[in-house]
Design an enzyme around this catalytic site. Structure first.
Site, PDB file in Angstrom:
ATOM      1  N   ASN A   1      21.434  -2.371 -10.995  1.00 38.43           N
ATOM      2  CA  ASN A   1      21.459  -0.960 -11.380  1.00 38.43           C
ATOM      3  C   ASN A   1      22.777  -0.713 -12.107  1.00 38.43           C
ATOM      4  OD1 ASN A   1      21.544   1.811 -11.537  1.00 38.43           O
ATOM      5  ND2 ASN A   1      21.698   2.158  -9.328  1.00 38.43           N
TER       6      ASN A   1
ATOM      7  N   LYS B   1      23.786   1.792 -13.633  1.00 39.80           N
ATOM      8  CA  LYS B   1      24.240   3.193 -13.574  1.00 39.80           C
ATOM      9  C   LYS B   1      24.680   3.639 -14.985  1.00 39.80           C
ATOM     10  CE  LYS B   1      25.204   2.530  -8.735  1.00 39.80           C
ATOM     11  NZ  LYS B   1      25.936   2.929  -7.547  1.00 39.80           N
TER      12      LYS B   1
ATOM     13  N   HIS C   1      17.369   7.599  -6.239  1.00 40.43           N
ATOM     14  CA  HIS C   1      18.671   7.012  -5.896  1.00 40.43           C
ATOM     15  C   HIS C   1      19.546   8.093  -5.257  1.00 40.43           C
ATOM     16  CE1 HIS C   1      22.643   5.255  -6.254  1.00 40.43           C
ATOM     17  NE2 HIS C   1      22.035   4.086  -6.322  1.00 40.43           N
TER      18      HIS C   1
ATOM     19  N   GLU D   1      22.537   8.841  -5.651  1.00 42.04           N
ATOM     20  CA  GLU D   1      23.382   9.588  -6.588  1.00 42.04           C
ATOM     21  C   GLU D   1      22.591  10.712  -7.257  1.00 42.04           C
ATOM     22  OE1 GLU D   1      24.836   6.120  -8.641  1.00 42.04           O
ATOM     23  OE2 GLU D   1      26.043   5.625  -6.885  1.00 42.04           O
TER      24      GLU D   1
ATOM     25  N   GLU E   1      19.624   1.924   1.055  1.00 42.04           N
ATOM     26  CA  GLU E   1      21.022   1.913   0.624  1.00 42.04           C
ATOM     27  C   GLU E   1      21.815   2.926   1.431  1.00 42.04           C
ATOM     28  OE1 GLU E   1      21.330   0.457  -3.714  1.00 42.04           O
ATOM     29  OE2 GLU E   1      20.773   2.563  -3.803  1.00 42.04           O
TER      30      GLU E   1
ATOM     31  N   GLY F   1      29.238   1.401  -3.474  1.00 45.96           N
ATOM     32  CA  GLY F   1      30.464   1.417  -4.273  1.00 45.96           C
ATOM     33  C   GLY F   1      31.737   1.475  -3.456  1.00 45.96           C
TER      34      GLY F   1
ATOM     35  N   SER G   1      27.188  -2.288  -1.983  1.00 42.18           N
ATOM     36  CA  SER G   1      28.271  -3.270  -2.066  1.00 42.18           C
ATOM     37  C   SER G   1      27.811  -4.709  -1.862  1.00 42.18           C
ATOM     38  CB  SER G   1      29.400  -2.912  -1.090  1.00 42.18           C
ATOM     39  OG  SER G   1      29.958  -1.647  -1.427  1.00 42.18           O
TER      40      SER G   1
HETATM   41  P1  PGA Z   1      26.930  -0.785  -5.304  1.00 39.41           P
HETATM   42  O1  PGA Z   1      25.728   0.211  -5.707  1.00 39.41           O
HETATM   43  O2  PGA Z   1      26.356  -2.188  -5.326  1.00 39.41           O
HETATM   44  O3  PGA Z   1      27.981  -0.573  -6.338  1.00 39.41           O
HETATM   45  O4  PGA Z   1      27.372  -0.401  -3.927  1.00 39.41           O
HETATM   46  C1  PGA Z   1      24.424   0.013  -5.242  1.00 39.41           C
HETATM   47  C2  PGA Z   1      23.524   1.101  -5.757  1.00 39.41           C
HETATM   48  O5  PGA Z   1      23.953   2.264  -5.820  1.00 39.41           O
HETATM   49  O6  PGA Z   1      22.355   0.838  -6.104  1.00 39.41           O
END
Ligand code: PGA
Length: 255
Positions: free
Chosen positions: A9, A11, A99, A101, A171, A177, A217
């Site tokens: 992803n 982003k 997601h 976010e 997640e 992140g 992560s």
């Molecule tokens: P990350 O993000 O691997 O940077 O923690 C995962 C995601 O939001 O899909």
């Protein structure tokens, strides 16, 4: 059996020119990986989908294309939105929906996620439906209740025949992140619970066919331990997916 899926992803990262370079690096690094064993998806921003589709076709990379969102109407006066049909026309296979976010920053609701899931299926896309708890929900031991509610809402009105193709990504928001990951045992416990919720909704056969991913992560150093859990069928990778060596090392760690 369930083929492992590693989905990157990206982003809101990479111009289409930068995306071109990144996908070429990833394609090159993964040239020897057996696609029967692990399916690798890249989910760039909309502005890079066409560029990457062209490269995948021309250079025959064993990569599939995913998008990060879509709207829940076929077409119309929805300024700034894009439809499932537009994605399908670009050979997009997967679409990440719900997601955290989008839910937390952009106010996406369970009902909208459900409408998108249905539209995505109608257009022939495979949704990667995200769920997961905040840090405070985690501390209050509300993880199972939260993911159960999100999954029941996202798949409401979807038949088991369709649902069996869907991908669910668990997640934990506190792990996205942050460099913190759920322990493999905790991730398995929640994802195993997700599978039991799916079995209640869709029957054990469909639930057993669905691929359930962990995200938050994921790095080359922790991927193997997470993905060796019985119910974890892959990973949704954010930060580590926009560096070709790290992303490729995650894929190689699970093959
Ligand atoms: P990350 O993000 O691997 O940077 O923690 C995962 C995601 O939001 O899909």
């Amino acid at each position: 059996m369930r083929v492992t899926l590693i989905a990157g992803n990206w982003k809101m990262h990479k111009t289409h020119l930068e995306a071109m370079r990144l996908v070429q690096e990833i394609g090159h690094e993964l040239a020897d990986v057996n696609p029967q064993k692990v399916e690798v998806a890249v989910c760039p921003p909309f502005t890079s989908l066409r560029t990457i589709q062209t490269l995948i076709d021309a250079d025959r990379y064993d990569l599939v294309l995913g998008a990060q969102n879509m709207y829940f109407a076929d077409e119309g006066a929805y300024t700034g939105e894009i439809s499932a049909g537009m994605l399908k026309a670009l050979n997009v296979t997967y679409v990440i929906l719900g997601h955290s976010e989008r839910r937390e920053i952009l106010g996406e609701t369970d009902e909208e996620v459900n409408a998108k899931v249905k539209m995505g299926f109608d257009a022939g896309l495979t949704p990667i439906i995200c769920c997961g708890e905040t840090e405070s929900e985690h501390a209050a031991q509300e993880t199972h209740a939260k993911v159960e509610r999100q999954i029941q809402a996202a798949l409401a009105g979807v038949s088991p025949d369709r649902a069996r193709a869907a991908v669910i990504a668990y997640e934990p928001i506190w792990a996205i992140g942050t460099g913190q990951t759920a322990t493999p045992a905790d991730a398995q416990a929640t994802i195993g619970y997700v599978r039991s919720v799916l079995a209640d909704m869709m029957g054990p056969d469909a639930a057993g066919a669905m691929r359930l991913l962990y995200g938050g992560s994921v790095k080359a150093g922790n991927a193997k331990a997470l993905l060796s859990q019985p119910d974890i069928d892959g990973a949704l990778v954010g930060g580590a997916s926009i560096a070709a060596p790290e992303f490729s090392a995650i894929v190689k760690a699970v093959t």
